[in-house]
Write a protein that holds these residues in place. Structure first.
Motif, mmCIF file in Angstrom:
data_model
loop_
_atom_site.group_PDB
_atom_site.id
_atom_site.type_symbol
_atom_site.label_atom_id
_atom_site.label_comp_id
_atom_site.label_asym_id
_atom_site.label_seq_id
_atom_site.Cartn_x
_atom_site.Cartn_y
_atom_site.Cartn_z
ATOM 1 N N UNK A 1 0.867 -1.164 0.000
ATOM 2 C CA UNK A 1 0.000 0.000 0.000
ATOM 3 C C UNK A 1 0.910 1.221 0.000
ATOM 4 N N UNK A 2 0.895 1.950 -1.085
ATOM 5 C CA UNK A 2 1.837 3.048 -1.208
ATOM 6 C C UNK A 2 3.258 2.520 -1.186
ATOM 7 N N UNK A 3 4.059 3.025 -0.264
ATOM 8 C CA UNK A 3 5.460 2.614 -0.158
ATOM 9 C C UNK A 3 5.655 1.474 0.832
ATOM 10 N N UNK A 4 4.587 1.004 1.469
ATOM 11 C CA UNK A 4 4.729 0.036 2.559
ATOM 12 C C UNK A 4 4.289 -1.362 2.149
ATOM 13 N N UNK A 5 5.118 -2.396 2.419
ATOM 14 C CA UNK A 5 4.668 -3.786 2.233
ATOM 15 C C UNK A 5 3.503 -4.073 3.171
ATOM 16 N N UNK A 6 2.528 -4.825 2.699
ATOM 17 C CA UNK A 6 1.322 -5.061 3.484
ATOM 18 C C UNK A 6 0.861 -6.500 3.349
ATOM 19 N N UNK A 7 0.031 -6.906 4.299
ATOM 20 C CA UNK A 7 -0.624 -8.208 4.255
ATOM 21 C C UNK A 7 -2.103 -7.989 4.012
ATOM 22 N N UNK A 8 -2.678 -8.739 3.072
ATOM 23 C CA UNK A 8 -4.096 -8.611 2.758
ATOM 24 C C UNK A 8 -4.771 -9.945 3.031
ATOM 25 N N UNK A 9 -5.845 -9.913 3.810
ATOM 26 C CA UNK A 9 -6.582 -11.120 4.157
ATOM 27 C C UNK A 9 -8.070 -10.905 3.904
ATOM 28 N N UNK A 10 -8.769 -12.000 3.680
ATOM 29 C CA UNK A 10 -10.227 -11.984 3.590
ATOM 30 C C UNK A 10 -10.733 -12.909 4.683
ATOM 31 N N UNK A 11 -11.397 -12.354 5.690
ATOM 32 C CA UNK A 11 -11.816 -13.109 6.871
ATOM 33 C C UNK A 11 -13.306 -12.957 7.068
ATOM 34 N N UNK A 12 -14.046 -14.045 6.866
ATOM 35 C CA UNK A 12 -15.474 -14.083 7.145
ATOM 36 C C UNK A 12 -16.224 -12.896 6.548
ATOM 37 N N UNK A 13 -15.944 -12.606 5.289
ATOM 38 C CA UNK A 13 -16.649 -11.546 4.592
ATOM 39 C C UNK A 13 -16.039 -10.173 4.733
ATOM 40 N N UNK A 14 -14.948 -10.052 5.480
ATOM 41 C CA UNK A 14 -14.289 -8.765 5.660
ATOM 42 C C UNK A 14 -12.901 -8.795 5.014
ATOM 43 N N UNK A 15 -12.557 -7.683 4.378
ATOM 44 C CA UNK A 15 -11.199 -7.504 3.878
ATOM 45 C C UNK A 15 -10.381 -6.812 4.961
ATOM 46 N N UNK B 1 -10.311 -1.811 -0.881
ATOM 47 C CA UNK B 1 -9.685 -1.508 0.401
ATOM 48 C C UNK B 1 -8.188 -1.255 0.240
ATOM 49 N N UNK B 2 -7.541 -1.997 -0.647
ATOM 50 C CA UNK B 2 -6.118 -1.761 -0.909
ATOM 51 C C UNK B 2 -5.927 -0.360 -1.486
ATOM 52 N N UNK B 3 -6.859 0.068 -2.313
ATOM 53 C CA UNK B 3 -6.789 1.415 -2.875
ATOM 54 C C UNK B 3 -6.891 2.480 -1.774
ATOM 55 N N UNK B 4 -7.803 2.272 -0.822
ATOM 56 C CA UNK B 4 -7.910 3.186 0.300
ATOM 57 C C UNK B 4 -6.631 3.131 1.143
ATOM 58 N N UNK B 5 -6.098 1.928 1.348
ATOM 59 C CA UNK B 5 -4.857 1.788 2.108
ATOM 60 C C UNK B 5 -3.709 2.562 1.475
ATOM 61 N N UNK B 6 -3.630 2.534 0.155
ATOM 62 C CA UNK B 6 -2.573 3.264 -0.548
ATOM 63 C C UNK B 6 -2.721 4.770 -0.328
ATOM 64 N N UNK B 7 -3.967 5.261 -0.321
ATOM 65 C CA UNK B 7 -4.192 6.688 -0.056
ATOM 66 C C UNK B 7 -3.776 7.045 1.367
ATOM 67 N N UNK B 8 -4.098 6.156 2.329
ATOM 68 C CA UNK B 8 -3.758 6.414 3.729
ATOM 69 C C UNK B 8 -2.241 6.387 3.917
ATOM 70 N N UNK B 9 -1.589 5.369 3.352
ATOM 71 C CA UNK B 9 -0.133 5.252 3.482
ATOM 72 C C UNK B 9 0.574 6.420 2.809
ATOM 73 N N UNK B 10 0.023 6.887 1.692
ATOM 74 C CA UNK B 10 0.635 8.015 0.985
ATOM 75 C C UNK B 10 0.533 9.317 1.730
ATOM 76 N N UNK B 11 -0.466 9.442 2.594
ATOM 77 C CA UNK B 11 -0.655 10.673 3.347
ATOM 78 C C UNK B 11 0.215 10.730 4.581
ATOM 79 N N UNK B 12 0.609 9.565 5.112
ATOM 80 C CA UNK B 12 1.345 9.536 6.389
ATOM 81 C C UNK B 12 2.835 9.774 6.192
#
Length: 265
Positions: free
Chosen positions: A218-232, A254-265
């Motif tokens: 997400x952005x510049x940060x390595x991330x883990x993505x999971x799908x758990x019981x209907x939730x990303x 959600x990954x797209x939102x994560x990239x926006x969040x990581x890019x802002x921090x």
């Protein structure tokens, strides 16, 4: 032992209600919380909500093997073994031991037999905390008037400095934030909306935590993505802070939102 008679406010108590019921507070703090609950109907209502949410989460979330410390506490709660008269000793051994073992085994099985993989507790906690956000009528303590209003509100309320807050865009709207707990530590909770979907972001100190294996970025940060019981769930670490982003949105959104969040921090 001396007690702390300082009165605490609803604002101080409410983030601690969940931790008090789970035994995560020191004795003095827990006593102050319970003393406040005894005389505050509003906070009593919050405590009832927490108990109901715990019940719902037990039904919906995966469970993990009990740690050794919990097993020892369970053993300590079992009734002491009383020596039987000589003629009955053999019968006591034959029937008493299996009963004690069965009680202990049932308690452990109730907590789940599957051994958690590294980082899974972070994912499970993210989903549990997101459900608390979704089920609460008023999940945020500071409504968004933009990041310049939300971020300063956290100053002095957290034991770390919150980085720049993603302000939202045409796709994702920043609703506001609140202070909570993530596992055993304080966390900033931010809520975003995309149409009827809620996304919860938790920001917390990363020290001492085992993060799941990364498979995205997400952005510049390595991330883990999971799908758990209907939730990303998207979990990543950036320096000294950890991030957990949860929603019923599909993974790509959600990954797209994560990239926006990581890019802002």
């Amino acid at each position: 032992m001396a007690t702390d008679d300082r009165q605490v406010s609803c604002e101080e108590v409410q983030p601690l209600v969940r931790e008090a019921t789970r035994g995560r507070l020191d004795d003095a703090t827990r006593e102050r919380v319970y003393r406040h609950l005894a005389s505050c109907r509003a906070c009593q209502g919050l405590a009832e909500q927490e108990r109901e949410l715990d019940r719902l989460l037990e039904e919906r979330l995966p469970r993990y093997a009990a740690p050794l410390s919990l097993k020892r506490r369970l053993q300590e709660r079992l009734p002491p073994v009383v020596a039987a008269p000589p003629r009955r000793r053999r019968a006591a051994v034959r029937w008493g031991a299996p009963i004690v073992l069965a009680v202990f085994a049932c308690a452990v099985v109730a907590l789940g037999l599957r051994r958690p993989r590294d980082g899974e507790p972070l994912v499970a906690e993210a989903v549990a905390d997101h459900l608390r956000v979704v089920y609460r009528e008023h999940p945020v303590d500071i409504e968004s008037g933009g990041p310049h209003q939300v971020r300063p509100w956290f100053t002095g309320r957290l034991d770390f400095a919150l980085p720049t807050v993603f302000a939202g865009n045409e796709e994702f709207k920043l609703e506001g934030g609140a202070v909570g707990y993530y596992l055993d530590r304080q966390a900033a909770m931010l809520v975003y909306k995309r149409q009827l979907h809620t996304a919860s972001l938790f920001v917390f100190r990363a020290d001492g935590l085992s993060f799941p294996k990364t498979d995205h970025s997400v952005g510049h940060a390595p991330a883990s993505v999971r799908r758990v019981r209907g939730f990303s769930v998207v979990v990543w670490r950036d320096g000294e802070l950890g991030y957990a982003l949860v929603s019923d949105l599909n993974t790509a959104e959600l990954v797209r939102l994560g990239a926006d969040i990581a890019g802002a921090s």
